[in-house]
Design an enzyme around this catalytic site. Structure first.
Site, PDB file in Angstrom:
ATOM      1  N   SER A 142      21.029  -0.941  -3.430  1.00 17.43           N
ATOM      2  CA  SER A 142      21.668  -2.236  -3.600  1.00 17.43           C
ATOM      3  C   SER A 142      20.861  -3.074  -4.590  1.00 17.43           C
ATOM      4  O   SER A 142      20.264  -2.548  -5.540  1.00 17.43           O
ATOM      5  CB  SER A 142      21.800  -2.923  -2.239  1.00 17.43           C
ATOM      6  OG  SER A 142      22.522  -4.118  -2.342  1.00 17.43           O
ATOM      7  N   TYR A 156      28.597  -7.348 -10.971  1.00 20.97           N
ATOM      8  CA  TYR A 156      27.521  -6.595 -10.335  1.00 20.97           C
ATOM      9  C   TYR A 156      27.163  -7.211  -8.981  1.00 20.97           C
ATOM     10  O   TYR A 156      26.979  -6.500  -7.987  1.00 20.97           O
ATOM     11  CB  TYR A 156      26.313  -6.563 -11.260  1.00 20.97           C
ATOM     12  CG  TYR A 156      25.189  -5.667 -10.817  1.00 20.97           C
ATOM     13  CD1 TYR A 156      25.292  -4.281 -10.944  1.00 20.97           C
ATOM     14  CD2 TYR A 156      24.013  -6.194 -10.305  1.00 20.97           C
ATOM     15  CE1 TYR A 156      24.255  -3.447 -10.548  1.00 20.97           C
ATOM     16  CE2 TYR A 156      22.972  -5.376  -9.913  1.00 20.97           C
ATOM     17  CZ  TYR A 156      23.100  -4.002 -10.041  1.00 20.97           C
ATOM     18  OH  TYR A 156      22.068  -3.184  -9.647  1.00 20.97           O
ATOM     19  N   LYS A 160      27.588  -5.156  -5.382  1.00 22.28           N
ATOM     20  CA  LYS A 160      26.431  -4.893  -4.527  1.00 22.28           C
ATOM     21  C   LYS A 160      26.562  -5.586  -3.167  1.00 22.28           C
ATOM     22  O   LYS A 160      26.124  -5.052  -2.147  1.00 22.28           O
ATOM     23  CB  LYS A 160      25.146  -5.314  -5.234  1.00 22.28           C
ATOM     24  CG  LYS A 160      24.785  -4.429  -6.426  1.00 22.28           C
ATOM     25  CD  LYS A 160      24.666  -2.970  -6.035  1.00 22.28           C
ATOM     26  CE  LYS A 160      24.242  -2.092  -7.188  1.00 22.28           C
ATOM     27  NZ  LYS A 160      24.126  -0.663  -6.826  1.00 22.28           N
TER      28      LYS A 160
END
Length: 257
Positions: A142, A156, A160
């Site tokens: 992660s 992004y 995550k």
């Protein structure tokens, strides 16, 4: 024939954290299956793994994690060559598209999620029958961006954050396997190079922060989180299943060399 050594699949295995994880796993006695797009780089990783521990083997599949058939083939390679899967490291990820969420196209965001999230879902599903047999481990790589929003890198951040919740979900649904989402820290990889090169898209203060990471020696070598990842694959406490921790969290002190 079933391997006497534990076996781990690592995605994004050709460089950066993935490459370093493969080598760290070999040092711990794992046979490793590397999954990435570059066959040439995967071959080089294999040589480094077998040099690090000649009693282990490295196999690879060159393909795209977002392609279901390639995921199927990677799991099939692990089971046919080694007869078991003890751990899965979902490391492959992309940073693009860069830009404000208000301007990112649906198609670009879908492609991003296909690599960073949907591929993890599918590959984990395919590997689960083997992982369940051995009460295996799944380590999802992660990011601190899962909990702290960064302008320009909203896609992004979203993928995550979703990965963290997926980790919790799998842990709830599959108690036989131990799952963990791991923040590897600010690592000196190609992704950091890409971030610094995208400065024209970023707020000046954010660019200054990322540049300072490099200039002030804050970025850590990939070997540091890779060693933690390998130790987690070997001995992750099931009581931590479904959690999200940083590589340097007190809860993971036992997994740092």
């Amino acid at each position: 024939m079933t391997s006497a050594n534990p076996v781990a699949i690592v995605t994004g295995a050709s460089k950066g954290i993935g490459k370093a994880t493969c080598i760290s796993l070999a040092k711990l006695g794992f046979n490793v299956v590397g999954f990435a797009r570059s066959e040439l780089e995967l071959k080089a990783v294999g040589k480094e793994c077998e040099t690090a521990n000649p009693s282990t083997q490295f196999a690879y599949y060159s393909g795209d994690v977002s392609n279901n058939s390639d995921c199927d083939s990677t799991v099939e390679l692990a089971t046919k060559k080694f007869g078991r899967i003890d751990a899965l490291v979902n490391n492959a990820a992309i940073l693009d598209p860069a830009g404000d969420l208000t301007k990112i196209s649906k198609a670009d965001l879908a492609r991003h999620f296909d690599v960073n999230l949907f591929s993890v879902l599918y590959l984990t599903q395919v590997a689960l029958p083997e992982l369940i047999k051995l009460k295996g481990k799944v380590i999802n790589i992660s990011s601190g961006s899962a909990t702290t929003f960064l302008n320009t890198w909203g896609a992004y951040c979203c993928s995550k954050a979703s990965l963290n919740m997926m980790t919790t979900g799998f842990a709830t649904e599959v108690p036989e396997v131990t799952f963990l989402a791991l923040r590897p820290g600010a690592v000196d990889t190609d992704m950091q190079v890409q971030i610094r090169a995208s400065g024209h898209l970023m707020r000046p203060e954010d660019l200054k922060m990322f540049v300072s990471f490099k200039e002030n020696g804050i970025l850590i070598h990939p070997n540091i989180p890779a060693s933690v990842i390998a130790n987690l694959c070997l001995k992750l406490d099931h009581n931590l299943s479904g959690k999200f921790f940083s590589w340097d969290s007190p809860e993971l002190a036992a997994y740092r060399d």
